[in-house]
Design a protein around this motif. Structure first.
Motif, PDB file in Angstrom:
ATOM      1  N   GLY A 168       0.795  -1.231   0.000  1.00  0.00           N
ATOM      2  CA  GLY A 168       0.000   0.000   0.000  1.00  0.00           C
ATOM      3  C   GLY A 168       0.824   1.277   0.000  1.00  0.00           C
ATOM      4  O   GLY A 168       0.410   2.286   0.543  1.00  0.00           O
ATOM      5  N   ALA A 172      -3.982   5.721  -5.973  1.00  0.00           N
ATOM      6  CA  ALA A 172      -4.480   6.842  -6.763  1.00  0.00           C
ATOM      7  C   ALA A 172      -4.743   8.026  -5.838  1.00  0.00           C
ATOM      8  O   ALA A 172      -5.270   7.865  -4.747  1.00  0.00           O
ATOM      9  CB  ALA A 172      -5.757   6.444  -7.480  1.00  0.00           C
ATOM     10  N   VAL A 173      -4.347   9.204  -6.266  1.00  0.00           N
ATOM     11  CA  VAL A 173      -4.533  10.419  -5.486  1.00  0.00           C
ATOM     12  C   VAL A 173      -5.234  11.448  -6.359  1.00  0.00           C
ATOM     13  O   VAL A 173      -4.855  11.639  -7.512  1.00  0.00           O
ATOM     14  CB  VAL A 173      -3.167  10.981  -5.015  1.00  0.00           C
ATOM     15  CG1 VAL A 173      -3.342  12.282  -4.261  1.00  0.00           C
ATOM     16  CG2 VAL A 173      -2.435   9.962  -4.160  1.00  0.00           C
ATOM     17  N   GLY A 174      -6.244  12.120  -5.784  1.00  0.00           N
ATOM     18  CA  GLY A 174      -6.914  13.193  -6.495  1.00  0.00           C
ATOM     19  C   GLY A 174      -7.913  12.684  -7.511  1.00  0.00           C
ATOM     20  O   GLY A 174      -8.224  11.494  -7.572  1.00  0.00           O
ATOM     21  N   ARG A 175      -8.431  13.599  -8.332  1.00  0.00           N
ATOM     22  CA  ARG A 175      -9.390  13.185  -9.344  1.00  0.00           C
ATOM     23  C   ARG A 175      -9.228  14.033 -10.590  1.00  0.00           C
ATOM     24  O   ARG A 175      -8.599  15.089 -10.562  1.00  0.00           O
ATOM     25  CB  ARG A 175     -10.811  13.298  -8.803  1.00  0.00           C
ATOM     26  CG  ARG A 175     -11.296  14.733  -8.704  1.00  0.00           C
ATOM     27  CD  ARG A 175     -12.616  14.824  -8.008  1.00  0.00           C
ATOM     28  NE  ARG A 175     -13.665  14.151  -8.742  1.00  0.00           N
ATOM     29  CZ  ARG A 175     -14.912  14.017  -8.284  1.00  0.00           C
ATOM     30  NH1 ARG A 175     -15.242  14.490  -7.093  1.00  0.00           N
ATOM     31  NH2 ARG A 175     -15.821  13.426  -8.992  1.00  0.00           N
ATOM     32  N   SER A 184       0.866   8.259  -0.290  1.00  0.00           N
ATOM     33  CA  SER A 184      -0.116   9.104   0.389  1.00  0.00           C
ATOM     34  C   SER A 184       0.537  10.323   1.035  1.00  0.00           C
ATOM     35  O   SER A 184       1.734  10.344   1.271  1.00  0.00           O
ATOM     36  CB  SER A 184      -0.816   8.303   1.479  1.00  0.00           C
ATOM     37  OG  SER A 184      -1.359   7.141   0.915  1.00  0.00           O
ATOM     38  N   PHE A 185      -0.289  11.292   1.334  1.00  0.00           N
ATOM     39  CA  PHE A 185       0.069  12.459   2.143  1.00  0.00           C
ATOM     40  C   PHE A 185       1.252  13.232   1.568  1.00  0.00           C
ATOM     41  O   PHE A 185       2.102  13.731   2.316  1.00  0.00           O
ATOM     42  CB  PHE A 185       0.343  12.053   3.603  1.00  0.00           C
ATOM     43  CG  PHE A 185      -0.749  11.194   4.177  1.00  0.00           C
ATOM     44  CD1 PHE A 185      -2.020  11.722   4.383  1.00  0.00           C
ATOM     45  CD2 PHE A 185      -0.532   9.870   4.477  1.00  0.00           C
ATOM     46  CE1 PHE A 185      -3.049  10.932   4.881  1.00  0.00           C
ATOM     47  CE2 PHE A 185      -1.558   9.070   4.969  1.00  0.00           C
ATOM     48  CZ  PHE A 185      -2.813   9.605   5.175  1.00  0.00           C
TER      49      PHE A 185
ATOM     50  N   GLU B  45      -3.750  13.602   8.606  1.00  0.00           N
ATOM     51  CA  GLU B  45      -3.059  12.345   8.261  1.00  0.00           C
ATOM     52  C   GLU B  45      -3.207  11.293   9.352  1.00  0.00           C
ATOM     53  O   GLU B  45      -3.533  10.138   9.077  1.00  0.00           O
ATOM     54  CB  GLU B  45      -1.570  12.641   8.017  1.00  0.00           C
ATOM     55  CG  GLU B  45      -0.767  11.385   7.716  1.00  0.00           C
ATOM     56  CD  GLU B  45       0.721  11.654   7.469  1.00  0.00           C
ATOM     57  OE1 GLU B  45       1.082  12.798   7.102  1.00  0.00           O
ATOM     58  OE2 GLU B  45       1.517  10.711   7.633  1.00  0.00           O
ATOM     59  N   GLN B  48      -6.501   9.585   9.337  1.00  0.00           N
ATOM     60  CA  GLN B  48      -6.647   8.653   8.222  1.00  0.00           C
ATOM     61  C   GLN B  48      -5.892   7.352   8.494  1.00  0.00           C
ATOM     62  O   GLN B  48      -6.327   6.269   8.123  1.00  0.00           O
ATOM     63  CB  GLN B  48      -6.140   9.297   6.929  1.00  0.00           C
ATOM     64  CG  GLN B  48      -7.015  10.462   6.478  1.00  0.00           C
ATOM     65  CD  GLN B  48      -6.529  11.066   5.171  1.00  0.00           C
ATOM     66  OE1 GLN B  48      -6.162  10.362   4.252  1.00  0.00           O
ATOM     67  NE2 GLN B  48      -6.516  12.388   5.097  1.00  0.00           N
ATOM     68  N   PRO B  58      -4.876  -0.379   3.489  1.00  0.00           N
ATOM     69  CA  PRO B  58      -3.730   0.532   3.439  1.00  0.00           C
ATOM     70  C   PRO B  58      -4.181   1.994   3.570  1.00  0.00           C
ATOM     71  O   PRO B  58      -5.266   2.351   3.098  1.00  0.00           O
ATOM     72  CB  PRO B  58      -3.133   0.299   2.058  1.00  0.00           C
ATOM     73  CG  PRO B  58      -3.775  -0.922   1.519  1.00  0.00           C
ATOM     74  CD  PRO B  58      -5.072  -1.102   2.236  1.00  0.00           C
ATOM     75  N   ALA B  59      -3.338   2.802   4.206  1.00  0.00           N
ATOM     76  CA  ALA B  59      -3.643   4.232   4.334  1.00  0.00           C
ATOM     77  C   ALA B  59      -3.806   4.869   2.954  1.00  0.00           C
ATOM     78  O   ALA B  59      -4.532   5.846   2.796  1.00  0.00           O
ATOM     79  CB  ALA B  59      -2.541   4.932   5.124  1.00  0.00           C
ATOM     80  N   SER B  60      -3.132   4.289   1.941  1.00  0.00           N
ATOM     81  CA  SER B  60      -3.229   4.856   0.597  1.00  0.00           C
ATOM     82  C   SER B  60      -4.670   4.800   0.073  1.00  0.00           C
ATOM     83  O   SER B  60      -5.090   5.661  -0.687  1.00  0.00           O
ATOM     84  CB  SER B  60      -2.291   4.122  -0.356  1.00  0.00           C
ATOM     85  OG  SER B  60      -2.638   2.761  -0.445  1.00  0.00           O
ATOM     86  N   LYS B  61      -5.423   3.783   0.488  1.00  0.00           N
ATOM     87  CA  LYS B  61      -6.825   3.674   0.059  1.00  0.00           C
ATOM     88  C   LYS B  61      -7.639   4.811   0.678  1.00  0.00           C
ATOM     89  O   LYS B  61      -8.473   5.430   0.020  1.00  0.00           O
ATOM     90  CB  LYS B  61      -7.426   2.341   0.511  1.00  0.00           C
ATOM     91  CG  LYS B  61      -6.910   1.162  -0.252  1.00  0.00           C
ATOM     92  CD  LYS B  61      -7.846   0.772  -1.393  1.00  0.00           C
ATOM     93  CE  LYS B  61      -7.017   0.137  -2.468  1.00  0.00           C
ATOM     94  NZ  LYS B  61      -7.628  -0.670  -3.420  1.00  0.00           N
ATOM     95  N   TYR B  63      -6.539   7.670   1.852  1.00  0.00           N
ATOM     96  CA  TYR B  63      -6.080   8.935   1.283  1.00  0.00           C
ATOM     97  C   TYR B  63      -6.630   9.126  -0.132  1.00  0.00           C
ATOM     98  O   TYR B  63      -7.006  10.229  -0.523  1.00  0.00           O
ATOM     99  CB  TYR B  63      -4.558   8.952   1.280  1.00  0.00           C
ATOM    100  CG  TYR B  63      -3.938  10.231   0.787  1.00  0.00           C
ATOM    101  CD1 TYR B  63      -3.979  11.391   1.560  1.00  0.00           C
ATOM    102  CD2 TYR B  63      -3.289  10.287  -0.442  1.00  0.00           C
ATOM    103  CE1 TYR B  63      -3.392  12.562   1.112  1.00  0.00           C
ATOM    104  CE2 TYR B  63      -2.701  11.450  -0.897  1.00  0.00           C
ATOM    105  CZ  TYR B  63      -2.756  12.587  -0.115  1.00  0.00           C
ATOM    106  OH  TYR B  63      -2.178  13.742  -0.563  1.00  0.00           O
ATOM    107  N   GLY B  64      -6.693   8.035  -0.879  1.00  0.00           N
ATOM    108  CA  GLY B  64      -7.241   8.099  -2.233  1.00  0.00           C
ATOM    109  C   GLY B  64      -8.679   8.592  -2.226  1.00  0.00           C
ATOM    110  O   GLY B  64      -9.062   9.439  -3.030  1.00  0.00           O
ATOM    111  N   THR B  67      -8.873  12.345  -1.125  1.00  0.00           N
ATOM    112  CA  THR B  67      -8.477  13.312  -2.152  1.00  0.00           C
ATOM    113  C   THR B  67      -9.395  13.272  -3.366  1.00  0.00           C
ATOM    114  O   THR B  67      -9.409  14.201  -4.160  1.00  0.00           O
ATOM    115  CB  THR B  67      -7.021  13.073  -2.623  1.00  0.00           C
ATOM    116  OG1 THR B  67      -6.894  11.716  -3.080  1.00  0.00           O
ATOM    117  CG2 THR B  67      -6.031  13.337  -1.514  1.00  0.00           C
ATOM    118  N   PHE B  68     -10.164  12.184  -3.514  1.00  0.00           N
ATOM    119  CA  PHE B  68     -11.057  12.081  -4.672  1.00  0.00           C
ATOM    120  C   PHE B  68     -12.295  12.957  -4.485  1.00  0.00           C
ATOM    121  O   PHE B  68     -12.698  13.685  -5.385  1.00  0.00           O
ATOM    122  CB  PHE B  68     -11.467  10.619  -4.888  1.00  0.00           C
ATOM    123  CG  PHE B  68     -12.316  10.408  -6.110  1.00  0.00           C
ATOM    124  CD1 PHE B  68     -11.731  10.254  -7.348  1.00  0.00           C
ATOM    125  CD2 PHE B  68     -13.702  10.381  -6.027  1.00  0.00           C
ATOM    126  CE1 PHE B  68     -12.499  10.073  -8.488  1.00  0.00           C
ATOM    127  CE2 PHE B  68     -14.478  10.202  -7.167  1.00  0.00           C
ATOM    128  CZ  PHE B  68     -13.879  10.046  -8.398  1.00  0.00           C
TER     129      PHE B  68
END
Lengths: 584, 162
Positions: A168, A172-175, A184-185, B45, B48, B58-61, B63-64, B67-68
């Motif tokens: 992980g 994907a970040v943003g849109r 992330s971050f 952060e 999250q 995962p934190a990436s999910k 954060y995704g 940010t979406f």
């Protein structure tokens, strides 16, 4: 079973088959870009996001993605109707509209799936390229280079990092127009729990994710008049390097590789297989030590003992399982053992000061690049292995050096650090480290000669494989794991106290090092990995010596220099420590 | 972005309680984020990471997702969040001028918070009160038929009421 028509073929397939899979059975190759399926491993990504595989289905209003549409009874599919061809071309043109299109100087040039596709679709203009381009981050870590302007949002790296490796680090970040795939971050990769396994690089269809290239450093060192540059080549490199020169996958090019390295100007060419044999001496002794303590009733002994050759796996447990750092073997990886011995034992023998020696490891791996940078593997700032280049980088360097690889004669590795056994040879494949260890542990534990050298139980490509080995009445339970997602299953069980193996081998890449991120790109073709796998076992079978402890130069090394496995000197040079690197 | 500060223990407990309430299910992520933001005003952060850990993803999910959706924010909101409607009706009746005036008075841009933490500024599209256009909401309160000259007085009143 379901019967359908694809172009002019009548196809019969089982239920739940996609149009893409069904088409393949009749040799209709529908183009794909985001889709990847390394069948038989867990490497799979199927987001149906690129829309290049669209096909026309009679009675359906919209074009459908072949990769994500299941076959239905009586379906009539057209994979190359004028409407499909037009749509496919438009999709490709839209992808190109936000791509840098600097193909001539891209590291992925001629190995890029987008480039191949654009050629195949006969795109001859870029009608949408006048607009704005999105600009995204570029980052260079010791192992991986991210150039996100080249990203086409296929999401393969995200799937591999999250679902296959369960790390992980990327997501994907943003849109919309500002979307990117990133840590992330707003962090950089080296601030995350990225293990540098590099599987994101292995599946990236374009040049967005590539390896950090050390070619210029290497050329500078080789041409430096005072430096002695020595190469060590990992077991998995020799079965894949040939692919870069149009040899069939699974062709062993060991002899040509050695000649090429000498022609390039390396002063000595040694073999990491020798390091692998050393690893078995140390790790094998550690396994025996823990087993004997366990049998004697020691309640504190940490079992299972786990292999620690794979630097991405080491990073993984340092990040995510800092409470379990006592379980892995403290033995360094073969490459690092080799470096430590080359810059001490060999340097003394040759009368060359350490500072003059440059050890370059040639690896199927990107995490090895990071491993060279670890402080534990340096003496007064001088690394045991100076840097690591991948199989792909080696191929590029051979081409640059004006070497006609196809017609090179064979050469042998230099001695003494080039002598190796079949046990060392199989280190590059999932189950190989386990099998090599078992060959030595069996004989040392039982005092008998192995009746049959091969341990077929631990071979294969499945993610988790178990076996029980009879050691004169003691039932040794072993487990072989590949990919970090499978390692997480094992580690979670260990944490809960539900694991009852004695020895566990883990490799981070699918199939082990043969599927490493530094290898020639497999482009989702599992047959490439299987061919390399067959070549590894063929090499082992053809070796005169097949057990690490029978390597005469290893025996000499211990006699002249190290004493015995796990001796004080061996501990100092060949063992390491692990650190809590969890993100708080 | 505001400097990350360590979350207070009770905030950590509250976030964990929200996750528990939704059974720590990954498919409840958006609902959990909604409640967490309601409770804390924004999603830093650390929060999250807590949610990721509780849900086993995962934190990436996390954060995704954050940010979406533009609704989610990682910037602390002011005590009095201001939203200026830029929907069609409000826009043609001059809401852009209101926005410029608020920016001038508070000295902040859209998406920012005043240094004293009192006000934050956002835009939205239609609050369903087109008859009152142009409309600005401050906290829960709706102000309609505004002119730029009214802004300073309203902001002073809101600040003084604390």
């Amino acid at each position: 079973m379901i019967t359908l028509t694809i172009d002019r073929h009548v196809v019969v397939v089982p239920a739940n088959t996609t149009i893409l899979e069904a088409a393949k059975t009749v040799n209709v190759e529908i183009p794909t870009l985001c889709h990847i399926d390394l069948e038989g491993t867990c490497v799979k990504s199927n987001p149906a996001s690129c829309r290049l595989c669209v096909v026309e289905v009679d009675g359906r209003h919209n074009l459908v993605p072949a990769c994500a549409t299941q076959c239905r009874q009586g379906m009539v599919v057209h994979t190359s109707s004028p409407r499909v061809l037009r749509a496919r071309k438009t999709v490709a043109e839209l992808i190109l509209s936000d791509h840098p299109n600097d193909c001539l100087t891209c590291p992925k040039c001629s190995d890029c799936e987008l480039q191949r596709l654009v050629r195949r679709l006969n795109c001859r203009v870029m009608p949408y390229n006048d607009g704005e381009h999105a600009h995204r981050k570029t980052e260079i870590t010791p192992a991986i280079k991210r150039d996100m302007d080249k990203c086409i949002y296929c999401r393969r790296c995200e799937s591999v990092c999250n679902e296959v490796q369960t790390v992980g680090a990327l997501g994907a970040v943003g849109r919309g127009f500002t979307t990117t795939i990133a840590p992330s971050f707003n962090k950089m990769l080296n601030e995350t729990n990225c293990t540098y396994c590099g599987q994101c690089v292995a599946v990236c269809p374009v040049g967005a994710l590539t390896e950090r290239d050390y070619a210029e450093e290497l050329i500078a060192d080789i041409t430096h008049p005072d430096k002695i540059v020595i190469a060590q080549t990992a077991p998995a490199v020799r079965y894949a390097l040939g692919e870069e020169f149009n040899f069939k996958p699974g062709t062993s090019v060991t002899g040509k590789m050695v000649t090429a390295l000498k022609d390039m100007g390396f002063d000595y060419v040694f073999d990491t297989d020798f390091g692998a044999d050393m690893t078995i001496m140390e790790e094998g002794a550690e396994i025996l030590d823990r087993l004997q303590k366990f049998i004697a009733g020691d309640k504190n002994v940490k079992l299972p003992i786990m292999t620690s050759c794979c630097p991405a796996w080491v990073n993984f447990y340092e990040h995510d399982y800092p409470d379990l750092l006592d379980y892995p073997s403290t033995a360094k990886s073969p490459a690092q053992m080799f470096g430590a011995v080359a810059k001490t034992y060999w340097a003394e023998k040759m009368g060359i000061p350490r500072e003059k020696i440059v050890v370059v490891s040639i690896m199927p791996c990107l995490a090895k690049k990071y491993e060279c940078n670890r402080d534990e593997f340096k003496v007064n700032g001088n690394p045991d292995v100076d840097y690591s280049i991948s199989t792909r980088e080696l191929a590029a360097l051979i081409r640059r050096s004006n070497i006609n690889f196809d017609s090179l004669p064979d050469s042998d590795f230099d001695k003494p650090l080039g002598e190796s056994t079949g046990a060392g040879a199989i280190f590059g494949i999932t189950g190989g480290v386990m099998e090599a260890a078992l060959r030595t542990v069996y004989e040392k534990f039982t005092g008998n000669t192995l009746p049959r050298i091969e341990f077929d139980q631990v071979r294969g490509l499945d993610g988790i494989r178990e076996a029980t080995i009879d050691l004169n009445g003691f039932e040794l339970r072993v487990c072989v794991v590949n990919t970090l997602g499978n390692a997480r299953i094992i580690m979670d069980k260990l944490r809960k106290g539900e694991l009852n193996y004695h020895v566990v081998e883990v490799m981070a890449c699918p199939g082990g090092c043969i599927g490493g991120a530094g290898q020639p790109y497999h482009h989702g073709n599992i047959e490439t990995l299987k061919a390399r796998q067959r070549a590894v076992y063929a090499e082992d079978a053809g070796k005169r010596l097949r057990k690490s402890h029978e390597n005469p130069d290893i025996q000499k090394l211990y006699k002249e220099f190290l004493g015995a496995p796990l001796s004080e000197k061996a501990h100092h040079l060949l063992h390491t420590s692990f650190y809590d690197k969890s993100i708080k | 972005m505001a400097k990350e500060m360590k979350l207070a223990c009770n905030v950590v407990e509250q976030v964990e309680a929200i996750c528990d309430k939704f059974g720590n299910k990954p498919n409840e992520l958006i609902n959990i984020l909604h409640e967490a933001q309601n409770m804390h005003g924004y999603l830093p952060e650390e929060m999250q990471r807590i949610i990721a850990r509780k849900l086993g993803i995962p934190a990436s999910k996390v954060y995704g997702v954050v940010t979406f959706y533009s609704f989610f924010t990682m910037t602390p909101k002011g005590k009095h969040p201001i939203s200026v409607c830029l929907g069609t009706a409000c826009y043609v009746r001059g809401s852009e001028k209101l926005l410029e005036e608020i920016k001038r008075v508070l000295g902040i841009d859209v998406g920012q918070t005043t240094p004293d933490g009192n006000f934050s500024l956002d835009c939205l599209r239609c609050v369903g009160a087109c008859g009152l256009a142009p409309v600005v909401t401050i906290g829960e309160k709706v102000y309609g038929r505004l002119q730029a000259k009214d802004i300073k007085k309203i902001l002073d009143e809101v600040a003084a009421a604390d």
